[in-house]
Design a protein around this motif. Structure first.
Motif, mmCIF file in Angstrom:
data_model
loop_
_atom_site.group_PDB
_atom_site.id
_atom_site.type_symbol
_atom_site.label_atom_id
_atom_site.label_comp_id
_atom_site.label_asym_id
_atom_site.label_seq_id
_atom_site.Cartn_x
_atom_site.Cartn_y
_atom_site.Cartn_z
ATOM 1 N N ASP A 60 51.514 7.584 30.820
ATOM 2 C CA ASP A 60 52.069 7.225 29.669
ATOM 3 C C ASP A 60 52.918 5.819 29.612
ATOM 4 O OD1 ASP A 60 50.845 9.574 28.196
ATOM 5 O OD2 ASP A 60 52.232 10.785 28.696
ATOM 6 N N ASP A 61 53.874 5.720 30.627
ATOM 7 C CA ASP A 61 54.690 4.524 30.693
ATOM 8 C C ASP A 61 54.019 3.506 31.681
ATOM 9 O OD1 ASP A 61 55.120 5.832 33.141
ATOM 10 O OD2 ASP A 61 57.185 6.001 32.991
ATOM 11 N N TYR A 62 52.592 3.245 31.336
ATOM 12 C CA TYR A 62 51.991 2.373 32.237
ATOM 13 C C TYR A 62 52.440 1.158 32.044
ATOM 14 C CZ TYR A 62 48.185 -0.337 34.178
ATOM 15 O OH TYR A 62 47.574 -1.557 34.883
ATOM 16 N N VAL A 63 52.608 0.257 33.148
ATOM 17 C CA VAL A 63 52.991 -1.268 32.869
ATOM 18 C C VAL A 63 51.973 -2.022 33.783
ATOM 19 C CG1 VAL A 63 54.751 -2.903 33.249
ATOM 20 C CG2 VAL A 63 55.329 -0.772 32.521
ATOM 21 N N ALA A 64 51.180 -2.929 33.148
ATOM 22 C CA ALA A 64 50.200 -3.814 33.799
ATOM 23 C C ALA A 64 50.858 -4.757 35.102
ATOM 24 C CB ALA A 64 49.523 -4.516 33.043
ATOM 25 N N PRO A 65 50.121 -4.883 36.030
ATOM 26 C CA PRO A 65 50.732 -5.650 37.141
ATOM 27 C C PRO A 65 50.890 -7.061 36.461
ATOM 28 C CG PRO A 65 48.601 -4.362 37.856
ATOM 29 C CD PRO A 65 48.827 -4.126 36.297
ATOM 30 N N THR A 66 51.817 -7.664 37.070
ATOM 31 C CA THR A 66 52.096 -9.083 36.789
ATOM 32 C C THR A 66 51.827 -9.935 37.964
ATOM 33 O OG1 THR A 66 54.335 -8.715 37.980
ATOM 34 C CG2 THR A 66 54.083 -8.386 35.353
ATOM 35 N N GLN A 72 56.065 -6.340 38.414
ATOM 36 C CA GLN A 72 55.254 -5.154 38.606
ATOM 37 C C GLN A 72 54.020 -5.447 39.668
ATOM 38 O OE1 GLN A 72 55.623 -2.044 37.260
ATOM 39 N NE2 GLN A 72 54.027 -1.193 38.458
ATOM 40 N N GLY A 73 54.161 -4.567 40.647
ATOM 41 C CA GLY A 73 53.184 -4.853 41.777
ATOM 42 C C GLY A 73 51.711 -4.640 41.252
ATOM 43 N N GLN A 74 50.653 -4.902 42.106
ATOM 44 C CA GLN A 74 49.251 -4.786 41.824
ATOM 45 C C GLN A 74 48.794 -3.410 41.590
ATOM 46 O OE1 GLN A 74 46.349 -6.978 44.323
ATOM 47 N NE2 GLN A 74 48.152 -7.967 45.283
ATOM 48 N N GLN A 75 49.428 -2.413 42.198
ATOM 49 C CA GLN A 75 49.109 -0.699 42.061
ATOM 50 C C GLN A 75 47.835 -0.630 42.779
ATOM 51 O OE1 GLN A 75 49.155 -0.498 37.786
ATOM 52 N NE2 GLN A 75 51.226 -1.002 37.558
ATOM 53 N N PHE A 112 39.840 -11.430 39.605
ATOM 54 C CA PHE A 112 39.767 -11.100 38.083
ATOM 55 C C PHE A 112 40.719 -10.178 37.817
ATOM 56 C CE2 PHE A 112 35.605 -12.595 39.593
ATOM 57 C CZ PHE A 112 35.328 -13.356 38.663
ATOM 58 N N LEU A 113 40.774 -9.673 36.610
ATOM 59 C CA LEU A 113 41.742 -8.748 36.189
ATOM 60 C C LEU A 113 40.835 -7.868 35.338
ATOM 61 C CD1 LEU A 113 44.653 -10.872 34.694
ATOM 62 C CD2 LEU A 113 44.411 -9.631 36.798
ATOM 63 N N HIS A 118 44.692 -4.443 36.361
ATOM 64 C CA HIS A 118 44.672 -4.522 37.561
ATOM 65 C C HIS A 118 43.941 -5.820 38.184
ATOM 66 C CE1 HIS A 118 44.960 -0.270 36.755
ATOM 67 N NE2 HIS A 118 45.927 -0.412 37.636
ATOM 68 N N PRO A 119 44.414 -6.574 39.096
ATOM 69 C CA PRO A 119 43.546 -7.619 39.750
ATOM 70 C C PRO A 119 42.477 -7.053 40.952
ATOM 71 C CG PRO A 119 45.787 -7.732 40.997
ATOM 72 C CD PRO A 119 45.736 -6.562 39.821
ATOM 73 N N PHE A 120 41.568 -7.441 40.740
ATOM 74 C CA PHE A 120 40.333 -7.299 41.757
ATOM 75 C C PHE A 120 39.438 -8.519 42.229
ATOM 76 C CE2 PHE A 120 37.997 -6.726 38.157
ATOM 77 C CZ PHE A 120 36.778 -7.198 38.205
ATOM 78 N N CYS A 121 39.013 -8.621 43.444
ATOM 79 C CA CYS A 121 38.431 -9.962 43.759
ATOM 80 C C CYS A 121 36.817 -9.397 44.054
ATOM 81 C CB CYS A 121 38.833 -10.352 45.151
ATOM 82 S SG CYS A 121 40.641 -10.750 45.210
#
Length: 127
Positions: A60-66, A72-75, A112-113, A118-121
């Motif tokens: 519910d309080d999700y914060v996207a990675p920065t 905010q870390g990648q997660q 990519f996001l 979330h980043p992914f490669c």
């Protein structure tokens, strides 16, 4: 490992997000997976290709990675092996990925996001 040790393997990878259905649909399309489980309230959606399983879990309080900035870390982070970076990039963009501004080694890895940030490669490494 001894012969009496249990065999352990990863059952699934869980990814926090604000909207499990949307993120599950994105990764299902990207990886060729299908939905296998959805909680009655939609707070968990799992997808699989018969070998690998991803579970999207609502926060519910999700914060996207920065990433790559601090904060905010990648997660979580996937490195996806592909034989052709350009073709894989086109596919990722077509299903809703965004090309990240930060590209540390674009000839080997393209960052990519996903729809939740979330980043992914995509990489030719291991393909």
């Amino acid at each position: 490992m001894t012969s009496d040790s249990p065999t352990l393997r990863i059952g699934s990878v869980s990814v926090d997000c604000p909207d499990p259905g949307t993120l599950a649909d994105f990764y299902a399309e990207l990886f060729g997976m299908t939905r296998i489980v959805e909680s009655p309230d939609g707070s968990v959606v799992a997808i699989s290709d018969g070998t690998h399983t991803l579970a999207m879990m609502k926060v519910d309080d999700y914060v996207a990675p920065t990433w790559p900035e601090s904060g905010q870390g990648q997660q979580m982070h996937f490195d996806v092996s592909v034989p052709d970076l350009d073709a894989a990039e086109a596919r990722a963009l077509a299903v809703g990925a965004r090309l990240a501004d930060h590209q540390p080694a674009p000839d080997l890895w393209r960052v990519f996001l996903d729809p939740a940030g979330h980043p992914f490669c995509l990489t030719t490494f291991g393909a």
